[in-house]
Design a protein around this motif. Structure first.
Motif, PDB file in Angstrom:
ATOM      1  N   SER B  14       0.841  -1.189   0.000  1.00  0.00           N
ATOM      2  CA  SER B  14       0.000   0.000   0.000  1.00  0.00           C
ATOM      3  C   SER B  14       0.882   1.245   0.000  1.00  0.00           C
ATOM      4  O   SER B  14       1.987   1.245   0.575  1.00  0.00           O
ATOM      5  CB  SER B  14      -0.902   0.015   1.230  1.00  0.00           C
ATOM      6  OG  SER B  14      -1.781  -1.091   1.206  1.00  0.00           O
ATOM      7  N   GLU B  15       0.383   2.291  -0.641  1.00  0.00           N
ATOM      8  CA  GLU B  15       1.123   3.545  -0.658  1.00  0.00           C
ATOM      9  C   GLU B  15       1.334   4.021   0.780  1.00  0.00           C
ATOM     10  O   GLU B  15       0.410   3.982   1.602  1.00  0.00           O
ATOM     11  CB  GLU B  15       0.371   4.608  -1.458  1.00  0.00           C
ATOM     12  CG  GLU B  15       1.205   5.843  -1.749  1.00  0.00           C
ATOM     13  CD  GLU B  15       0.552   6.758  -2.769  1.00  0.00           C
ATOM     14  OE1 GLU B  15      -0.658   6.596  -3.029  1.00  0.00           O
ATOM     15  OE2 GLU B  15       1.248   7.638  -3.298  1.00  0.00           O
ATOM     16  N   GLY B  16       2.559   4.410   1.081  1.00  0.00           N
ATOM     17  CA  GLY B  16       2.893   4.858   2.434  1.00  0.00           C
ATOM     18  C   GLY B  16       3.457   3.762   3.315  1.00  0.00           C
ATOM     19  O   GLY B  16       4.065   4.055   4.357  1.00  0.00           O
ATOM     20  N   ALA B  17       3.278   2.520   2.909  1.00  0.00           N
ATOM     21  CA  ALA B  17       3.806   1.399   3.687  1.00  0.00           C
ATOM     22  C   ALA B  17       5.293   1.233   3.400  1.00  0.00           C
ATOM     23  O   ALA B  17       5.830   1.746   2.420  1.00  0.00           O
ATOM     24  CB  ALA B  17       3.058   0.113   3.347  1.00  0.00           C
ATOM     25  N   TRP B  83       3.329   5.898  -5.058  1.00  0.00           N
ATOM     26  CA  TRP B  83       2.729   5.220  -6.216  1.00  0.00           C
ATOM     27  C   TRP B  83       3.710   5.167  -7.385  1.00  0.00           C
ATOM     28  O   TRP B  83       3.712   4.223  -8.172  1.00  0.00           O
ATOM     29  CB  TRP B  83       1.432   5.910  -6.639  1.00  0.00           C
ATOM     30  CG  TRP B  83       1.613   7.325  -7.140  1.00  0.00           C
ATOM     31  CD1 TRP B  83       1.499   8.471  -6.423  1.00  0.00           C
ATOM     32  CD2 TRP B  83       1.963   7.720  -8.477  1.00  0.00           C
ATOM     33  NE1 TRP B  83       1.759   9.552  -7.203  1.00  0.00           N
ATOM     34  CE2 TRP B  83       2.036   9.136  -8.477  1.00  0.00           C
ATOM     35  CE3 TRP B  83       2.225   7.033  -9.666  1.00  0.00           C
ATOM     36  CZ2 TRP B  83       2.358   9.861  -9.616  1.00  0.00           C
ATOM     37  CZ3 TRP B  83       2.545   7.757 -10.805  1.00  0.00           C
ATOM     38  CH2 TRP B  83       2.606   9.154 -10.769  1.00  0.00           C
ATOM     39  N   SER B  84       4.575   6.170  -7.494  1.00  0.00           N
ATOM     40  CA  SER B  84       5.515   6.221  -8.618  1.00  0.00           C
ATOM     41  C   SER B  84       6.637   5.185  -8.482  1.00  0.00           C
ATOM     42  O   SER B  84       7.427   5.013  -9.415  1.00  0.00           O
ATOM     43  CB  SER B  84       6.136   7.617  -8.718  1.00  0.00           C
ATOM     44  OG  SER B  84       6.836   7.938  -7.528  1.00  0.00           O
ATOM     45  N   ASP B  85       6.707   4.491  -7.351  1.00  0.00           N
ATOM     46  CA  ASP B  85       7.712   3.447  -7.185  1.00  0.00           C
ATOM     47  C   ASP B  85       7.325   2.141  -7.870  1.00  0.00           C
ATOM     48  O   ASP B  85       8.149   1.218  -7.961  1.00  0.00           O
ATOM     49  CB  ASP B  85       7.964   3.178  -5.693  1.00  0.00           C
ATOM     50  CG  ASP B  85       8.615   4.350  -4.987  1.00  0.00           C
ATOM     51  OD1 ASP B  85       8.278   4.593  -3.802  1.00  0.00           O
ATOM     52  OD2 ASP B  85       9.450   5.037  -5.614  1.00  0.00           O
ATOM     53  N   GLY B 106      19.414 -10.795 -11.240  1.00  0.00           N
ATOM     54  CA  GLY B 106      18.345 -11.661 -10.804  1.00  0.00           C
ATOM     55  C   GLY B 106      17.176 -11.570 -11.768  1.00  0.00           C
ATOM     56  O   GLY B 106      17.197 -10.798 -12.727  1.00  0.00           O
ATOM     57  N   GLN B 107      16.131 -12.344 -11.498  1.00  0.00           N
ATOM     58  CA  GLN B 107      14.978 -12.381 -12.400  1.00  0.00           C
ATOM     59  C   GLN B 107      14.066 -11.176 -12.229  1.00  0.00           C
ATOM     60  O   GLN B 107      13.188 -10.957 -13.065  1.00  0.00           O
ATOM     61  CB  GLN B 107      14.183 -13.663 -12.175  1.00  0.00           C
ATOM     62  CG  GLN B 107      14.834 -14.882 -12.808  1.00  0.00           C
ATOM     63  CD  GLN B 107      13.832 -15.965 -13.104  1.00  0.00           C
ATOM     64  OE1 GLN B 107      13.261 -16.532 -12.178  1.00  0.00           O
ATOM     65  NE2 GLN B 107      13.603 -16.262 -14.362  1.00  0.00           N
ATOM     66  N   GLY B 108      14.270 -10.426 -11.178  1.00  0.00           N
ATOM     67  CA  GLY B 108      13.482  -9.227 -10.964  1.00  0.00           C
ATOM     68  C   GLY B 108      12.311  -9.439 -10.033  1.00  0.00           C
ATOM     69  O   GLY B 108      11.783 -10.552  -9.901  1.00  0.00           O
ATOM     70  N   THR B 109      11.909  -8.365  -9.380  1.00  0.00           N
ATOM     71  CA  THR B 109      10.700  -8.345  -8.553  1.00  0.00           C
ATOM     72  C   THR B 109       9.828  -7.208  -9.048  1.00  0.00           C
ATOM     73  O   THR B 109      10.275  -6.058  -9.107  1.00  0.00           O
ATOM     74  CB  THR B 109      11.028  -8.119  -7.067  1.00  0.00           C
ATOM     75  OG1 THR B 109      11.814  -9.199  -6.572  1.00  0.00           O
ATOM     76  CG2 THR B 109       9.738  -8.003  -6.252  1.00  0.00           C
ATOM     77  N   GLU B 110       8.600  -7.550  -9.417  1.00  0.00           N
ATOM     78  CA  GLU B 110       7.661  -6.524  -9.860  1.00  0.00           C
ATOM     79  C   GLU B 110       6.933  -5.955  -8.653  1.00  0.00           C
ATOM     80  O   GLU B 110       6.343  -6.705  -7.873  1.00  0.00           O
ATOM     81  CB  GLU B 110       6.657  -7.093 -10.860  1.00  0.00           C
ATOM     82  CG  GLU B 110       5.701  -6.049 -11.410  1.00  0.00           C
ATOM     83  CD  GLU B 110       4.688  -6.629 -12.380  1.00  0.00           C
ATOM     84  OE1 GLU B 110       4.757  -7.834 -12.655  1.00  0.00           O
ATOM     85  OE2 GLU B 110       3.818  -5.873 -12.844  1.00  0.00           O
ATOM     86  N   LEU B 111       6.985  -4.663  -8.507  1.00  0.00           N
ATOM     87  CA  LEU B 111       6.334  -3.985  -7.384  1.00  0.00           C
ATOM     88  C   LEU B 111       5.075  -3.278  -7.849  1.00  0.00           C
ATOM     89  O   LEU B 111       5.123  -2.465  -8.771  1.00  0.00           O
ATOM     90  CB  LEU B 111       7.278  -2.967  -6.750  1.00  0.00           C
ATOM     91  CG  LEU B 111       6.669  -2.076  -5.664  1.00  0.00           C
ATOM     92  CD1 LEU B 111       6.273  -2.923  -4.452  1.00  0.00           C
ATOM     93  CD2 LEU B 111       7.621  -0.967  -5.264  1.00  0.00           C
ATOM     94  N   SER B 112       3.963  -3.620  -7.219  1.00  0.00           N
ATOM     95  CA  SER B 112       2.709  -2.897  -7.430  1.00  0.00           C
ATOM     96  C   SER B 112       2.398  -2.111  -6.170  1.00  0.00           C
ATOM     97  O   SER B 112       2.655  -2.581  -5.056  1.00  0.00           O
ATOM     98  CB  SER B 112       1.559  -3.863  -7.736  1.00  0.00           C
ATOM     99  OG  SER B 112       1.801  -4.565  -8.939  1.00  0.00           O
ATOM    100  N   VAL B 113       1.814  -0.915  -6.333  1.00  0.00           N
ATOM    101  CA  VAL B 113       1.496  -0.056  -5.202  1.00  0.00           C
ATOM    102  C   VAL B 113      -0.002   0.207  -5.195  1.00  0.00           C
ATOM    103  O   VAL B 113      -0.560   0.729  -6.177  1.00  0.00           O
ATOM    104  CB  VAL B 113       2.272   1.271  -5.269  1.00  0.00           C
ATOM    105  CG1 VAL B 113       1.926   2.154  -4.069  1.00  0.00           C
ATOM    106  CG2 VAL B 113       3.771   1.010  -5.327  1.00  0.00           C
ATOM    107  N   LYS B 114      -0.651  -0.158  -4.101  1.00  0.00           N
ATOM    108  CA  LYS B 114      -2.098   0.082  -3.956  1.00  0.00           C
ATOM    109  C   LYS B 114      -2.333   1.470  -3.391  1.00  0.00           C
ATOM    110  O   LYS B 114      -1.594   1.916  -2.509  1.00  0.00           O
ATOM    111  CB  LYS B 114      -2.701  -0.944  -2.993  1.00  0.00           C
ATOM    112  CG  LYS B 114      -2.703  -2.359  -3.483  1.00  0.00           C
ATOM    113  CD  LYS B 114      -3.519  -3.258  -2.570  1.00  0.00           C
ATOM    114  CE  LYS B 114      -2.966  -3.266  -1.148  1.00  0.00           C
ATOM    115  NZ  LYS B 114      -3.712  -4.238  -0.290  1.00  0.00           N
ATOM    116  N   PRO B 115      -3.376   2.166  -3.873  1.00  0.00           N
ATOM    117  CA  PRO B 115      -3.680   3.503  -3.354  1.00  0.00           C
ATOM    118  C   PRO B 115      -4.087   3.443  -1.874  1.00  0.00           C
ATOM    119  O   PRO B 115      -4.600   2.430  -1.404  1.00  0.00           O
ATOM    120  CB  PRO B 115      -4.857   3.981  -4.211  1.00  0.00           C
ATOM    121  CG  PRO B 115      -5.036   2.990  -5.284  1.00  0.00           C
ATOM    122  CD  PRO B 115      -4.269   1.766  -4.957  1.00  0.00           C
TER     123      PRO B 115
END
Lengths: 113, 115
Positions: B14-17, B83-85, B106-115
């Motif tokens: 979550s955003e801010g976490a 959110w821009s991260d 590495g294979q990478g980690t996809e980061l999603s950010v919830k509002p």
């Protein structure tokens, strides 16, 4: 200052064709490296050039070749394209051959159909 | 052979976490370690690097990473995610110059950010 520039940005080729990708390093940088990034994976090292000489080669077939010019720009050539060559091709430059900090361009998206 | 493992393919926060992305490496000598970020369809941007010295390194955009030799880890952290991260994050180790100087990712980690 301009960063690493690559051309073209996108390219569509047919199986069996040949492709040439181009890279201009940051001004003053003498080392250029090439990486292949298949969708969903991390970049894989293809070549490194420094002062026009090949310094390193990754585990890629001989269909892949590269060269570096006196102005330190570089070309990556791929012959007899296969569907599996579809990827984002990234160029990175660094000031000297021994530098481990690399600055990446935006990449060339190659699609083989 | 040298290798880099990023155990998490996808993380949602979550955003801010706070955020921690894991990276483990296999390397015989003292490694040169990097974290890069990649936005969709873009090249790689260097966030931070570790060569030697202080094991806690600060990078751009409020990121930091800690090198732990005993755990062969170089985890990336950020106290408050924006959110821009949202992007793909890659950990990498560099081979010595006399072995080609290449980066191993590495294979990478996809980061999603919830509002």
């Amino acid at each position: 200052d301009a960063g690493v520039t690559q051309s073209p940005t996108h390219l569509i080729k047919t199986r069996g064709q040949h492709v040439t990708l181009r890279c201009s390093p940051i001004s003053g940088h003498k080392s250029v490296s090439w990486y292949q990034q298949v969708l969903g994976q991390g970049p894989q090292f293809i070549f490194q050039y420094y002062e026009k000489e090949e310094r390193g080669r990754g585990n890629f077939p001989d269909r892949f070749s590269a060269r570096q010019f006196p102005n330190y720009s570089s070309e990556l050539n791929v012959n007899a394209l296969l569907l599996g060559d579809s990827a984002l091709y990234l160029c990175a430059s660094s000031p000297r051959g021994e530098d481990t900090e690399a600055f990446f361009g935006q990449g060339t998206r190659l699609t083989v159909v | 052979a040298q290798s880099v493992t990023q155990p998490d393919i996808h993380i949602t926060v979550s955003e801010g976490a706070s955020l921690e992305l894991r990276c483990n490496y296999s390397y015989g000598a003292t490694p040169y370690l990097f974290w890069y970020v990649q936005s969709p369809g873009q090249g790689l941007q260097l966030l931070l690097k570790y060569f030697s010295g202080d094991t806690l390194v600060q990078g751009i955009k409020g990121f930091e990473a800690e090198f732990k030799r005993s755990q062969s880890s170089f985890n990336l952290r950020k106290p408050s995610v924006h959110w821009s991260d949202a992007a793909e994050y890659f950990c990498a180790v560099a081979e010595p110059y006399n072995q080609g100087g290449k980066l191993i990712f590495g294979q990478g980690t996809e980061l999603s950010v919830k509002p």
